[in-house]
Write a protein that holds these residues in place. Sequence first.
Motif, PDB file in Angstrom:
ATOM      1  N   LYS A 186       0.677  -1.248  -0.022  1.00 43.53           N
ATOM      2  CA  LYS A 186       0.050   0.050  -0.099  1.00 43.53           C
ATOM      3  C   LYS A 186       0.836   1.174  -0.202  1.00 43.53           C
ATOM      4  O   LYS A 186       0.620   2.071  -0.940  1.00 43.53           O
ATOM      5  CB  LYS A 186      -1.091  -0.129   1.051  1.00 43.53           C
ATOM      6  N   PRO A 187       1.883   1.416   0.981  1.00 44.72           N
ATOM      7  CA  PRO A 187       2.489   2.704   0.937  1.00 44.72           C
ATOM      8  C   PRO A 187       3.542   2.495  -0.332  1.00 44.72           C
ATOM      9  O   PRO A 187       3.774   3.791  -0.982  1.00 44.72           O
ATOM     10  CB  PRO A 187       3.526   2.434   1.966  1.00 44.72           C
ATOM     11  N   GLY A 188       3.798   1.590  -1.000  1.00 39.30           N
ATOM     12  CA  GLY A 188       4.506   1.552  -2.025  1.00 39.30           C
ATOM     13  C   GLY A 188       3.469   2.162  -3.191  1.00 39.30           C
ATOM     14  O   GLY A 188       4.176   2.901  -4.086  1.00 39.30           O
ATOM     15  N   ARG A 189       2.325   1.893  -3.566  1.00 37.62           N
ATOM     16  CA  ARG A 189       1.304   2.179  -4.178  1.00 37.62           C
ATOM     17  C   ARG A 189       1.202   3.716  -4.355  1.00 37.62           C
ATOM     18  O   ARG A 189       1.106   4.575  -5.125  1.00 37.62           O
ATOM     19  CB  ARG A 189       0.005   1.469  -4.457  1.00 37.62           C
ATOM     20  N   VAL A 190       1.064   4.113  -2.995  1.00 37.31           N
ATOM     21  CA  VAL A 190       1.320   5.831  -2.494  1.00 37.31           C
ATOM     22  C   VAL A 190       2.232   6.312  -3.151  1.00 37.31           C
ATOM     23  O   VAL A 190       2.196   7.533  -3.848  1.00 37.31           O
ATOM     24  CB  VAL A 190       0.855   5.856  -1.200  1.00 37.31           C
ATOM     25  N   LEU A 191       3.497   5.861  -3.070  1.00 37.16           N
ATOM     26  CA  LEU A 191       4.845   6.678  -3.394  1.00 37.16           C
ATOM     27  C   LEU A 191       4.811   6.742  -4.711  1.00 37.16           C
ATOM     28  O   LEU A 191       4.952   7.493  -5.572  1.00 37.16           O
ATOM     29  CB  LEU A 191       6.114   5.756  -2.647  1.00 37.16           C
ATOM     30  N   ALA A 192       4.363   5.307  -5.427  1.00 38.23           N
ATOM     31  CA  ALA A 192       4.625   5.239  -6.902  1.00 38.23           C
ATOM     32  C   ALA A 192       3.498   6.075  -7.755  1.00 38.23           C
ATOM     33  O   ALA A 192       3.670   6.767  -8.878  1.00 38.23           O
ATOM     34  CB  ALA A 192       4.175   3.775  -7.504  1.00 38.23           C
ATOM     35  N   GLY A 193       2.452   6.382  -7.000  1.00 39.19           N
ATOM     36  CA  GLY A 193       1.260   7.178  -7.675  1.00 39.19           C
ATOM     37  C   GLY A 193       1.674   8.718  -7.618  1.00 39.19           C
ATOM     38  O   GLY A 193       1.303   9.476  -8.223  1.00 39.19           O
ATOM     39  N   GLN A 194       3.082   8.958  -6.787  1.00 41.37           N
ATOM     40  CA  GLN A 194       3.505  10.304  -7.209  1.00 41.37           C
ATOM     41  C   GLN A 194       4.002  10.725  -8.667  1.00 41.37           C
ATOM     42  O   GLN A 194       4.444  11.554  -8.765  1.00 41.37           O
ATOM     43  CB  GLN A 194       4.524  10.590  -6.039  1.00 41.37           C
ATOM     44  N   LEU A 195       4.138   9.473  -9.467  1.00 42.24           N
ATOM     45  CA  LEU A 195       4.794   9.665 -10.618  1.00 42.24           C
ATOM     46  C   LEU A 195       3.752  10.056 -11.444  1.00 42.24           C
ATOM     47  O   LEU A 195       3.943  10.403 -12.805  1.00 42.24           O
ATOM     48  CB  LEU A 195       5.141   8.325 -11.241  1.00 42.24           C
ATOM     49  N   PHE A 196       2.379  10.108 -11.129  1.00 41.65           N
ATOM     50  CA  PHE A 196       1.239  10.729 -12.301  1.00 41.65           C
ATOM     51  C   PHE A 196       1.528  12.221 -12.189  1.00 41.65           C
ATOM     52  O   PHE A 196       2.123  12.839 -11.309  1.00 41.65           O
ATOM     53  CB  PHE A 196       0.085  10.435 -11.546  1.00 41.65           C
ATOM     54  N   LYS A 197       1.114  13.061 -13.043  1.00 42.67           N
ATOM     55  CA  LYS A 197       0.994  14.478 -13.211  1.00 42.67           C
ATOM     56  C   LYS A 197       0.422  14.875 -12.244  1.00 42.67           C
ATOM     57  O   LYS A 197       0.833  16.092 -11.631  1.00 42.67           O
ATOM     58  CB  LYS A 197       0.508  14.734 -14.661  1.00 42.67           C
ATOM     59  N   PRO A 199      -0.650  13.570  -8.634  1.00 34.75           N
ATOM     60  CA  PRO A 199      -0.403  12.388  -7.985  1.00 34.75           C
ATOM     61  C   PRO A 199      -1.760  11.908  -7.166  1.00 34.75           C
ATOM     62  O   PRO A 199      -2.578  12.590  -6.936  1.00 34.75           O
ATOM     63  CB  PRO A 199       0.459  13.039  -6.789  1.00 34.75           C
ATOM     64  N   ARG A 200      -1.850  10.407  -7.248  1.00 39.72           N
ATOM     65  CA  ARG A 200      -3.217  10.010  -6.757  1.00 39.72           C
ATOM     66  C   ARG A 200      -2.671   8.396  -6.369  1.00 39.72           C
ATOM     67  O   ARG A 200      -1.621   7.970  -6.392  1.00 39.72           O
ATOM     68  CB  ARG A 200      -4.037   9.805  -7.885  1.00 39.72           C
ATOM     69  N   GLU A 201      -3.712   7.994  -5.514  1.00 41.58           N
ATOM     70  CA  GLU A 201      -3.485   6.753  -4.847  1.00 41.58           C
ATOM     71  C   GLU A 201      -4.353   5.674  -5.522  1.00 41.58           C
ATOM     72  O   GLU A 201      -5.658   5.911  -6.080  1.00 41.58           O
ATOM     73  CB  GLU A 201      -3.936   6.688  -3.430  1.00 41.58           C
ATOM     74  N   ILE A 202      -3.956   4.496  -6.086  1.00 43.42           N
ATOM     75  CA  ILE A 202      -4.504   3.682  -7.039  1.00 43.42           C
ATOM     76  C   ILE A 202      -4.696   2.096  -6.115  1.00 43.42           C
ATOM     77  O   ILE A 202      -3.974   2.166  -5.271  1.00 43.42           O
ATOM     78  CB  ILE A 202      -3.845   3.268  -8.235  1.00 43.42           C
ATOM     79  N   THR A 321       3.797  13.266   0.883  1.00 39.96           N
ATOM     80  CA  THR A 321       4.031  11.505   0.680  1.00 39.96           C
ATOM     81  C   THR A 321       5.585  11.517   0.622  1.00 39.96           C
ATOM     82  O   THR A 321       6.255  10.599   0.915  1.00 39.96           O
ATOM     83  CB  THR A 321       3.378  11.249  -0.395  1.00 39.96           C
ATOM     84  N   ALA A 322       6.364  12.572  -0.223  1.00 43.11           N
ATOM     85  CA  ALA A 322       7.622  12.379  -0.448  1.00 43.11           C
ATOM     86  C   ALA A 322       8.453  12.335   0.673  1.00 43.11           C
ATOM     87  O   ALA A 322       9.572  11.617   1.069  1.00 43.11           O
ATOM     88  CB  ALA A 322       8.092  13.273  -1.395  1.00 43.11           C
ATOM     89  N   PHE A 323       7.998  13.463   1.738  1.00 44.41           N
ATOM     90  CA  PHE A 323       8.563  13.653   2.850  1.00 44.41           C
ATOM     91  C   PHE A 323       8.536  12.551   3.842  1.00 44.41           C
ATOM     92  O   PHE A 323       9.663  12.046   4.480  1.00 44.41           O
ATOM     93  CB  PHE A 323       7.948  14.681   3.716  1.00 44.41           C
ATOM     94  N   LYS A 324       7.539  11.847   3.769  1.00 47.13           N
ATOM     95  CA  LYS A 324       7.667  10.562   4.775  1.00 47.13           C
ATOM     96  C   LYS A 324       8.211   9.579   3.999  1.00 47.13           C
ATOM     97  O   LYS A 324       8.802   8.671   5.053  1.00 47.13           O
ATOM     98  CB  LYS A 324       5.906  10.207   4.827  1.00 47.13           C
ATOM     99  N   GLY A 325       8.346   9.435   2.601  1.00 50.21           N
ATOM    100  CA  GLY A 325       8.911   8.204   2.258  1.00 50.21           C
ATOM    101  C   GLY A 325      10.408   8.290   2.516  1.00 50.21           C
ATOM    102  O   GLY A 325      11.258   7.653   2.662  1.00 50.21           O
ATOM    103  N   MET A 326      11.098   9.764   2.415  1.00 52.87           N
ATOM    104  CA  MET A 326      12.278  10.144   2.851  1.00 52.87           C
ATOM    105  C   MET A 326      12.526   9.983   4.162  1.00 52.87           C
ATOM    106  O   MET A 326      13.734   9.392   4.662  1.00 52.87           O
ATOM    107  CB  MET A 326      12.499  11.567   2.344  1.00 52.87           C
ATOM    108  N   LEU A 327      11.805  10.217   5.110  1.00 53.55           N
ATOM    109  CA  LEU A 327      11.999  10.030   6.466  1.00 53.55           C
ATOM    110  C   LEU A 327      11.939   8.422   7.017  1.00 53.55           C
ATOM    111  O   LEU A 327      12.894   8.204   7.736  1.00 53.55           O
ATOM    112  CB  LEU A 327      10.670  10.538   7.340  1.00 53.55           C
TER     113      LEU A 327
END
Length: 371
Positions: A186-197, A199-202, A321-327
Amino acid sequence: MTAAIGQSERKFEAHFPELTAKDLVLLRISAGTATRADLQREVAPLLAPRLSGAEFRRSAELGISNLAGSQLVAEAKGRLSATGKGVQVAEALLAPARTPCSTWAEIKLALLIRALRTNDTPAIRKVLQRVEGLAALVLQHHFGKSTARAQSPADLRADLAIIALERAFGNKIKTGFKKGAGLPAKPGRVLAGQLFKQPREIATDGKLIVHLACEIAGSREHSLDALELAVLRGLMSPPRAQPRPARPPTPKPANDRAPISEVAPPSIRAPSPPDMAEFCRAVIDAARPVSEGWPGNRKAFISLVWKAIRNARPDWGLSETAFKGMLAEAHRSGQVELTTADLKDGRDLKSLEDSKILYKNTVWHFVRVQD
């Protein structure tokens, strides 16, 4: 998160010459015979919206004339057929396809193989019959990964999450994630969703792969036919642009050496994500003033640290989301210590909810501050 990264992102037309309307006309004629109506129905969609229906008819007619003059096609009773020389030229356009293409469907499949720079094997041809398989190869090609085989949705989602994390850091770190040891689904999808123009969660890995591939290829629909058409359109050469007439220079006032309109506007600085060391220092500095507890056990809500970072460093261009991923990555590498909350005390539930980071079956809420 949407800043460019060091890792290559490719367009479908790279490495091979773009195809023209004349090339497509020859390819369609080489698949048996064809009438002009066949060309309009089957070839014109590959060139839309660059060419309108009327523009395609003119281009096709000019192409037929040139092909006939080069003895590549012949016409009899309104039907066009390829000569032996024409078939050889058509086969050269389909490289690196290894399987003979005797139908228009087989030719389009060979063009997909060409567009995605993959191998012409039975396994790849089978993969291209499914929208998830085609979408996976589109993403692998776009992000500069090998297209020798299609990755599974789970493996590709994990790779996309890492790419998104590297974007957040400006590609200044190595995540250290190995296969099977990355972020949970789930968090992987959230992070990957940042690659959309936008960002969204799928909800699922499969939908994530298909939706992102369709956005990259330029398909509004998420079907196999629509994605295939979008990829094939990427092989086509755009029409020649008409030169714009030059505007006469604006006369300068005699009493003004530097008119206001000629003063260059201030340059807008692009976001510059931090490296790991800079990020960790900023997190600790932001956490210290908002931390609570007694000496030796002081900690700050992650949500409060995020607000401080967002206000203090807008030049980093980070999303939450990026901040939390980096943290999470900083905690994994041992440079920042995160800790979880005791949910029994029932305090500030909103701050707890806003702060949570799910990582390897653990939920973190606080940044620990060393006194």
